[in-house]
Design a protein around this motif. Structure first.
Motif, PDB file in Angstrom:
ATOM      1  N   VAL A 171      29.119 -60.176   7.290  1.00 20.03           N
ATOM      2  CA  VAL A 171      30.445 -60.640   7.689  1.00 20.03           C
ATOM      3  C   VAL A 171      30.916 -59.703   8.795  1.00 20.03           C
ATOM      4  CG1 VAL A 171      32.828 -61.000   6.956  1.00 20.03           C
ATOM      5  CG2 VAL A 171      30.945 -61.470   5.359  1.00 20.03           C
ATOM      6  N   TYR A 172      31.404 -60.247   9.904  1.00 22.42           N
ATOM      7  CA  TYR A 172      31.852 -59.374  10.986  1.00 22.42           C
ATOM      8  C   TYR A 172      33.185 -59.847  11.557  1.00 22.42           C
ATOM      9  CZ  TYR A 172      30.127 -62.627  14.658  1.00 22.42           C
ATOM     10  OH  TYR A 172      29.926 -63.696  15.483  1.00 22.42           O
ATOM     11  N   LEU A 173      33.832 -58.948  12.303  1.00 20.95           N
ATOM     12  CA  LEU A 173      35.161 -59.243  12.845  1.00 20.95           C
ATOM     13  C   LEU A 173      35.495 -58.282  13.971  1.00 20.95           C
ATOM     14  CD1 LEU A 173      37.191 -56.788  11.671  1.00 20.95           C
ATOM     15  CD2 LEU A 173      36.730 -58.015   9.550  1.00 20.95           C
ATOM     16  N   HIS A 174      36.522 -58.636  14.734  1.00 22.73           N
ATOM     17  CA  HIS A 174      37.058 -57.755  15.775  1.00 22.73           C
ATOM     18  C   HIS A 174      38.448 -57.300  15.347  1.00 22.73           C
ATOM     19  CE1 HIS A 174      34.146 -60.229  18.062  1.00 22.73           C
ATOM     20  NE2 HIS A 174      33.941 -59.113  18.738  1.00 22.73           N
ATOM     21  N   VAL A 175      38.805 -56.099  15.742  1.00 22.49           N
ATOM     22  CA  VAL A 175      40.148 -55.603  15.438  1.00 22.49           C
ATOM     23  C   VAL A 175      40.672 -54.823  16.640  1.00 22.49           C
ATOM     24  CG1 VAL A 175      39.249 -53.502  14.344  1.00 22.49           C
ATOM     25  CG2 VAL A 175      41.567 -54.266  13.813  1.00 22.49           C
ATOM     26  N   ILE A 176      41.944 -55.038  16.935  1.00 20.91           N
ATOM     27  CA  ILE A 176      42.577 -54.321  18.036  1.00 20.91           C
ATOM     28  C   ILE A 176      42.716 -52.844  17.633  1.00 20.91           C
ATOM     29  CG2 ILE A 176      44.901 -54.768  17.221  1.00 20.91           C
ATOM     30  CD1 ILE A 176      45.673 -55.269  20.142  1.00 20.91           C
ATOM     31  N   ALA A 177      42.442 -51.955  18.573  1.00 17.52           N
ATOM     32  CA  ALA A 177      42.328 -50.538  18.240  1.00 17.52           C
ATOM     33  C   ALA A 177      43.595 -49.900  17.729  1.00 17.52           C
ATOM     34  CB  ALA A 177      41.840 -49.766  19.446  1.00 17.52           C
ATOM     35  N   HIS A 178      44.757 -50.352  18.178  1.00 16.81           N
ATOM     36  CA  HIS A 178      45.968 -49.697  17.693  1.00 16.81           C
ATOM     37  C   HIS A 178      46.399 -50.209  16.326  1.00 16.81           C
ATOM     38  CE1 HIS A 178      47.892 -53.008  20.275  1.00 16.81           C
ATOM     39  NE2 HIS A 178      48.229 -53.307  19.025  1.00 16.81           N
ATOM     40  N   ASN A 179      45.641 -51.130  15.750  1.00 18.87           N
ATOM     41  CA  ASN A 179      45.951 -51.623  14.407  1.00 18.87           C
ATOM     42  C   ASN A 179      45.310 -50.696  13.376  1.00 18.87           C
ATOM     43  OD1 ASN A 179      46.549 -53.042  12.099  1.00 18.87           O
ATOM     44  ND2 ASN A 179      45.777 -55.006  12.843  1.00 18.87           N
ATOM     45  N   SER A 180      45.875 -49.506  13.262  1.00 21.85           N
ATOM     46  CA  SER A 180      45.312 -48.478  12.378  1.00 21.85           C
ATOM     47  C   SER A 180      45.234 -48.896  10.914  1.00 21.85           C
ATOM     48  CB  SER A 180      46.123 -47.180  12.512  1.00 21.85           C
ATOM     49  OG  SER A 180      46.055 -46.700  13.829  1.00 21.85           O
ATOM     50  N   PRO A 181      46.261 -49.563  10.353  1.00 26.41           N
ATOM     51  CA  PRO A 181      46.152 -49.973   8.940  1.00 26.41           C
ATOM     52  C   PRO A 181      44.955 -50.882   8.694  1.00 26.41           C
ATOM     53  CG  PRO A 181      48.429 -50.120   9.689  1.00 26.41           C
ATOM     54  CD  PRO A 181      47.604 -49.867  10.903  1.00 26.41           C
ATOM     55  N   ALA A 182      44.697 -51.831   9.604  1.00 23.50           N
ATOM     56  CA  ALA A 182      43.560 -52.732   9.432  1.00 23.50           C
ATOM     57  C   ALA A 182      42.249 -51.971   9.531  1.00 23.50           C
ATOM     58  CB  ALA A 182      43.605 -53.832  10.482  1.00 23.50           C
ATOM     59  N   ILE A 183      42.155 -51.046  10.484  1.00 23.11           N
ATOM     60  CA  ILE A 183      40.938 -50.262  10.653  1.00 23.11           C
ATOM     61  C   ILE A 183      40.656 -49.434   9.408  1.00 23.11           C
ATOM     62  CG2 ILE A 183      39.909 -48.349  11.948  1.00 23.11           C
ATOM     63  CD1 ILE A 183      41.366 -49.466  14.429  1.00 23.11           C
ATOM     64  N   ARG A 184      41.690 -48.829   8.835  1.00 22.35           N
ATOM     65  CA  ARG A 184      41.504 -48.047   7.597  1.00 22.35           C
ATOM     66  C   ARG A 184      41.033 -48.950   6.464  1.00 22.35           C
ATOM     67  NH1 ARG A 184      46.293 -45.380   9.392  1.00 22.35           N
ATOM     68  NH2 ARG A 184      47.582 -46.717   8.062  1.00 22.35           N
ATOM     69  N   LEU A 185      41.594 -50.158   6.388  1.00 20.75           N
ATOM     70  CA  LEU A 185      41.203 -51.096   5.338  1.00 20.75           C
ATOM     71  C   LEU A 185      39.725 -51.452   5.449  1.00 20.75           C
ATOM     72  CD1 LEU A 185      41.707 -53.157   3.078  1.00 20.75           C
ATOM     73  CD2 LEU A 185      42.451 -54.778   4.829  1.00 20.75           C
ATOM     74  N   TYR A 186      39.273 -51.796   6.649  1.00 16.63           N
ATOM     75  CA  TYR A 186      37.877 -52.188   6.828  1.00 16.63           C
ATOM     76  C   TYR A 186      36.933 -51.032   6.490  1.00 16.63           C
ATOM     77  CZ  TYR A 186      40.142 -55.978   9.355  1.00 16.63           C
ATOM     78  OH  TYR A 186      40.948 -57.034   9.707  1.00 16.63           O
ATOM     79  N   LYS A 187      37.299 -49.831   6.863  1.00 11.24           N
ATOM     80  CA  LYS A 187      36.456 -48.676   6.548  1.00 11.24           C
ATOM     81  C   LYS A 187      36.393 -48.430   5.041  1.00 11.24           C
ATOM     82  CE  LYS A 187      36.881 -46.179  10.932  1.00 11.24           C
ATOM     83  NZ  LYS A 187      37.368 -44.955  11.626  1.00 11.24           N
TER      84      LYS A 187
END
Length: 257
Positions: free
Chosen positions: A138-154
């Motif tokens: 499963v893959y996706l793109h995320v905008i870099a300044h969306n820190s909460p989303a980036i933390r969630l994916y990690k």
């Protein structure tokens, strides 16, 4: 859009998005995302075209609102070899044509955020993907300044494999994107560029510390006075600048991260 009131004990359930959700789905997308989606996209979602969808609803809500959307995720499945991460997939010829699931949009209304609903929605997508033997991830793109989303994916074990320059265009401005992948069904990138960079940096850091330690010990034995940096890591390695990113696809090159 008026935010729905939350009951003391919300009862979150998931179901497919259907035609009756059209107006609500369009409104939430307008409220959450900085870009506008075509009506064709929404029609495809609600009518069960080639887009997969999951709706989050709160069954504890009164006044006939127990089936109203409070969150959603949309996704699409396609051949792995036709995706931008085809070079990262370990293929198995015994499984025939292998596929990947791409998450298109994910959102939760503001009053229901920080309750783990986005995580549960992503888990629904992963569960679906895992049920398909030929699906590799499963893959996706995320905008870099969306820190909460980036933390969630990690936290959910997605792996950041690439940075795409100018992937999004918002109000005429280009923004970068990070590409995250969750490998499934035995698939795993043999050695992603991101892993390679991290390995090299860690190796260099440990090597520099080792050499510095030896030099320090040697000169202390000779009675020489050396000025030491209080924080070796900060002195020897440059800090990484924060990156800005966002959402409408643009054809640009990419760098590895």
């Amino acid at each position: 859009m008026e935010e729905p009131k939350i009951s003391t004990r919300p009862s979150i359930c998931f179901r497919p998005i259907n035609p009756s959700d059209l107006e609500r789905l369009e409104q939430i997308h307008r409220d959450i995302f900085p870009i506008r989606y075509e009506s064709e996209f929404f029609q495809n979602v609600v009518n069960g075209g080639d887009i997969l969808s999951w709706a989050a609803v709160d069954r504890s809500r009164p006044d006939g609102l127990s089936d109203e959307l409070i969150g959603f995720v949309t996704a699409k499945i396609g051949p792995a070899k036709e995706t931008e991460i085809s070079d990262l997939i370990r293929y198995d010829s015994c499984k025939g044509e292998e596929t990947l699931v791409y998450i298109l949009t994910l959102g939760v209304v503001e009053s229901y955020r920080k309750r783990g609903i986005a995580k549960l929605l992503i888990k629904e997508v992963i569960k679906y993907a895992c049920s398909i033997p030929a699906c590799r991830g499963v893959y996706l793109h995320v905008i870099a300044h969306n820190s909460p989303a980036i933390r969630l994916y990690k936290r959910m074990s997605f792996r950041c494999v690439r940075r795409l320059h100018g992937f999004y265009i918002i109000n005429g401005q280009h923004f970068d994107s990070f590409l995250f992948v969750y490998f499934i069904n035995g698939s795993r990138s043999p050695c992603s560029p991101f892993d390679l960079v991290v390995f090299i940096l860690n190796y260099m850091r440990s090597g520099i510390k080792s050499v510095t330690s030896r030099l320090t010990m040697k000169h202390e034995e000779k009675g020489l006075k050396w000025l030491k940096c209080k924080d070796m890591t900060r002195c020897l390695l440059p800090t990484q600048n924060k990156r800005n990113l966002a959402s409408e696809r643009a054809s640009s090159g990419y760098d590895y991260v």
